[in-house]
Design a protein around this motif. Structure first.
Motif, PDB file in Angstrom:
ATOM      1  N   ASP A   1       0.729  -3.225  -2.159  1.00  0.00           N
ATOM      2  CA  ASP A   1       0.856  -2.827  -0.762  1.00  0.00           C
ATOM      3  C   ASP A   1      -0.251  -3.466   0.062  1.00  0.00           C
ATOM      4  OD1 ASP A   1       2.218  -1.534   1.275  1.00  0.00           O
ATOM      5  OD2 ASP A   1       0.984   0.261   1.150  1.00  0.00           O
TER       6      ASP A   1
ATOM      7  N   HIS B   1      -2.062  -2.940   4.080  1.00  0.00           N
ATOM      8  CA  HIS B   1      -2.123  -2.278   5.394  1.00  0.00           C
ATOM      9  C   HIS B   1      -3.206  -2.917   6.244  1.00  0.00           C
ATOM     10  CE1 HIS B   1       0.648   1.188   5.325  1.00  0.00           C
ATOM     11  NE2 HIS B   1       0.528   1.074   4.009  1.00  0.00           N
TER      12      HIS B   1
ATOM     13  N   HIS C   1       0.172   4.085  -2.254  1.00  0.00           N
ATOM     14  CA  HIS C   1       1.480   3.435  -2.091  1.00  0.00           C
ATOM     15  C   HIS C   1       1.743   2.457  -3.243  1.00  0.00           C
ATOM     16  CE1 HIS C   1       1.545   4.282   2.554  1.00  0.00           C
ATOM     17  NE2 HIS C   1       1.478   5.368   1.801  1.00  0.00           N
TER      18      HIS C   1
END
Ligand code: MG
Length: 169
Positions: free
Chosen positions: A16, A18, A50
């Protein structure tokens, strides 16, 4: 050998990314890390949880976090990623899977994570009701290169090993 023949194993990987925005603290691996930046996202944007969620779903062949908890769904706005992880893990465990181990890497230029790793391992273990010895967390900087190195984003990777008894009812 006899035991091996009755145990089924599966590996899964999760990843993931971000963006980071000014104004902390950081939510990472289910813990709050004091910092002057926070991750941006629809949920609480915990990039490590995540990745862990996707690794478990992937190992079980059960799609991914985006399909289970769409970021277009207002129910998941600001959601606690620990709850999402537990929800996903319940679905995986219902298929008879147990966790062998998780190995994770967080890519973040700042802050240094060494002091926070034990708490993160412990929190992930608590969320999944396993031992902290089954959870490893490594941290890398971006070597000052690219979006991670400039402190614009953070990433996480996780590999999960699942096992289950082939002769389960
Ligand atoms: Mg995410």
């Amino acid at each position: 050998m006899e035991r091996l023949a009755t145990i089924e194993h599966r590996v899964g990987c999760g990843h993931d990314t971000h963006r980071l925005r000014p104004g902390g603290p950081l939510r990472l691996g289910g813990v709050t890390v004091p910092h002057d930046q926070a991750f941006e996202g629809h949920s609480d944007a915990d990039v490590l949880l995540h990745a862990v969620t996707d690794a478990l779903l992937g190992a079980a062949g059960m799609s991914d976090i985006g399909e289970l908890f769409p970021d277009t769904d207002p129910r998941f706005a600001g959601a606690d990623s620990g709850r999402l992880l537990q929800d996903a893990w319940q679905r995986v465990a219902a298929e008879g899977w147990r966790i062998g181990n998780l190995d994770c890497i967080v890519f973040l230029q700042r802050p240094k994570l060494s002091a926070h790793k034990p708490a993160i391992r412990q929190r992930i273990a608590e969320l999944l009701e396993i031992s902290a010895q089954q959870v490893n967390v490594k941290a890398k900087t971006g070597e000052s290169l690219g979006a991670i190195g400039r402190g614009e984003a953070g990433e996480a990777l996780c590999v999960a090993l699942l096992e289950r008894d082939k002769r389960r009812p």
